[in-house]
Design a protein around this motif. Structure first.
Motif, PDB file in Angstrom:
ATOM      1  N   MET A 108      35.891  27.883  30.782  1.00  0.00           N
ATOM      2  CA  MET A 108      34.827  28.728  31.482  1.00  0.00           C
ATOM      3  C   MET A 108      34.212  27.840  30.735  1.00  0.00           C
ATOM      4  O   MET A 108      32.978  27.701  31.405  1.00  0.00           O
ATOM      5  CB  MET A 108      35.081  30.851  30.793  1.00  0.00           C
ATOM      6  N   LEU A 159      38.608  30.800  39.320  1.00  0.00           N
ATOM      7  CA  LEU A 159      37.429  30.605  38.722  1.00  0.00           C
ATOM      8  C   LEU A 159      36.785  29.381  39.696  1.00  0.00           C
ATOM      9  O   LEU A 159      35.682  29.653  39.546  1.00  0.00           O
ATOM     10  CB  LEU A 159      37.799  30.618  37.079  1.00  0.00           C
ATOM     11  N   GLU A 341      32.814  34.745  29.718  1.00  0.00           N
ATOM     12  CA  GLU A 341      31.990  35.122  30.675  1.00  0.00           C
ATOM     13  C   GLU A 341      32.638  36.387  28.872  1.00  0.00           C
ATOM     14  O   GLU A 341      34.476  36.714  28.980  1.00  0.00           O
ATOM     15  CB  GLU A 341      32.890  35.786  32.041  1.00  0.00           C
ATOM     16  N   GLN A 439      33.129  36.878  36.736  1.00  0.00           N
ATOM     17  CA  GLN A 439      32.223  36.136  36.908  1.00  0.00           C
ATOM     18  C   GLN A 439      31.232  36.539  38.536  1.00  0.00           C
ATOM     19  O   GLN A 439      30.067  35.858  38.264  1.00  0.00           O
ATOM     20  CB  GLN A 439      33.765  35.042  37.652  1.00  0.00           C
TER      21      GLN A 439
END
Length: 479
Positions: A108, A159, A341, A439
């Motif tokens: 992330m 992602l 997140e 996301q």
């Protein structure tokens, strides 16, 4: 107050005397404790499923459920004078979460860093300049997810592709939602034919049951798993182009080098596991160090870089560029970490701890024994794949590996395929789906994924039949 209420509840309704002990671990499946735990877990999951309508973050119910389940376990084990057994089991589950959380946190952070350096803005601008339609973008994102996930793992790939699609579509809720569904299916399918594509394939490979090259026989079944739902979904994509964005996107300094560091981080994680037999999370955390060193380099060289760019802009009379340069702030790694997140990470904690608690009570072993006791491993493996859509595929695969049922190579590859792709049926069934709910909050939800479950199921069934037919010889050889 709460402690007193909990104590009264435990004393009145939990009955440790009814529990049979074996080798220090208690079978709680037929007790009030076990049944209560199942009810708590079910209620928590129902609240997660209703996230869109309740406007309540999905981490809240599973965090409470995890605490209640393990508190009940702790109470019973203390009553039976076995507190150390429960403590050891909980620490084991916590370690599993820690590895998953740190791996996800680094991924992330890199995604956020690349976004801050405007890499996805640049990719979006390139896609729009190329004139791709929504339907072409749908297919492009899906195939990229399918072929990147065997190397970068399904979670990281999902992602990355979600970030690109959100930049390209820019607010088109229906299109972003459908692309997210396709990306989840593609990433999970692509991860099924590679040891590095999913945690379940890693577990089977690490156990020495299936060799590295043997996973490749799942390639065509994996393609069908993604392709069939994607073809059907593509007919519901409006064949129009995104709104034109007439802007010059200038990548910030270091954007491409951060991308290279991300690839190096993935390579480090793979090398740690493949050659040093160490957890991949070690390589990922080392990769975070790469980013920190590069962030230090960017901060130290920023004044000189700004001076050169301002001089060039002044000579060219580019006042807009001078204005942009005046607003440049130093790159900060930890601001990227803080933008991860966290609701998703805490949700993972709750799920891993909840399922770990249910497994410690004996429910996963009971499920596996019931299925494989029928003598039909094919049906058992198919059902477990469907179960992984609700219960995370990691404990499902762990339970199967713990039992070590007598199965051919074809059956072990089948459970690898079904556990890896069965989670695509629901958004909460895989790490990729859960991460994208965080996301793409407000665009991709449990309900938006659920309405495509029937076509995803068609791909799931087709991939199973393809494996049974194409690799029939592997089902005849045991060992």
């Amino acid at each position: 107050m709460w402690v007193a209420v909990l104590t009264i509840f435990l004393s009145l309704f939990l009955s440790p005397q009814a529990i049979a002990a074996a080798d220090g671990q208690l079978d709680l499946t037929g007790t009030t404790v076990g049944i209560t735990a199942i009810i708590i877990f079910t209620i928590a999951y129902l609240l997660v499923m209703g996230e869109e309508h309740l406007h309540m973050r999905k981490s809240k119910p599973v965090l409470v459920a995890a605490g209640l389940i393990w508190m009940m376990i702790g109470w019973v084990y203390v009553d039976q004078d076995l507190p150390g057994v429960a403590e050891t089991a909980f620490r084991h589950n916590l370690l599993e979460f820690a590895e998953l959380m740190l791996f996800l946190l680094v991924a992330m952070t890199y995604i956020n860093a690349m976004e801050e350096r405007r890499l996805f803005d640049g990719l979006r601008s390139w896609m729009i300049r190329k004139g791709f339609s929504y339907r072409q973008l749908f297919w492009l994102s899906g195939w990229l997810a399918f072929f990147i996930s065997p190397v970068a793992d399904n979670l990281t790939t999902a992602l990355l592709m979600c970030a690109v699609i959100m930049k390209v579509a820019d607010g088109d809720k229906k299109f972003i939602s459908m692309c997210c569904v396709s990306i989840v299916v593609a990433a999970n399918a692509g991860g099924a034919f590679s040891p590095f594509g999913d945690i379940t394939t890693l577990m089977v490979w690490q156990a020495g049951i299936v060799e590295f090259q043997e996973f490749l026989v799942l390639f065509i079944p994996s393609v069908l798993n993604y392709l069939i739902p994607a073809v059907i979904m593509s007919f519901f994509i409006e064949n129009r182009k995104p709104a034109a964005v007439h802007e010059e996107v200038e990548l910030k300094r270091g954007a491409l080098r951060i991308t290279s560091l991300f690839l190096l981080t993935i390579a480090t994680a793979v090398a740690c596991h493949m050659w040093l037999h160490l957890p991949p999370v070690l390589g990922m955390m080392m990769g975070l160090g790469y980013l920190q060193f590069f962030g230090y380099f960017l901060r130290m060289t920023l004044p000189g870089s700004l001076a050169r760019k301002k001089a060039m802009a002044e000579r060219a009379g580019d006042m807009k560029k001078l204005e942009r340069l005046g607003g440049v702030v130093p790159f900060d790694v930890f601001s990227r970490v803080s933008r991860a997140e966290w609701d998703t990470l805490l949700f993972f904690y709750g799920i891993v701890i909840c399922v770990g608690g249910l497994g410690f009570m004996g429910y996963l072993a009971l499920l596996s024994e019931t299925l494989y006791g029928s003598g039909d491993p094919t049906m058992a493996n198919v059902i477990l794949g469907l179960v992984s859509a609700v219960i995370d595929n990691i404990p499902v695969m762990f339970a199967v590996l713990s039992m070590q049922p007598e199965m051919s190579h074809g059956q072990w590859l089948l459970i690898t395929l079904t556990a890896g792709t069965g989670g695509s049926l629901l958004s909460i069934g895989s790490a990729a789906g859960v991460a994208l709910m965080g996301q793409a909050r407000g665009y991709y939800t449990f309900a938006s994924h659920l309405k495509w479950a029937p076509v995803i199921l068609l791909g799931y069934i087709a991939s199973i039949y393809a494996h049974l037919w194409l690799n029939a010889s592997l089902f005849e050889v045991f060992g």
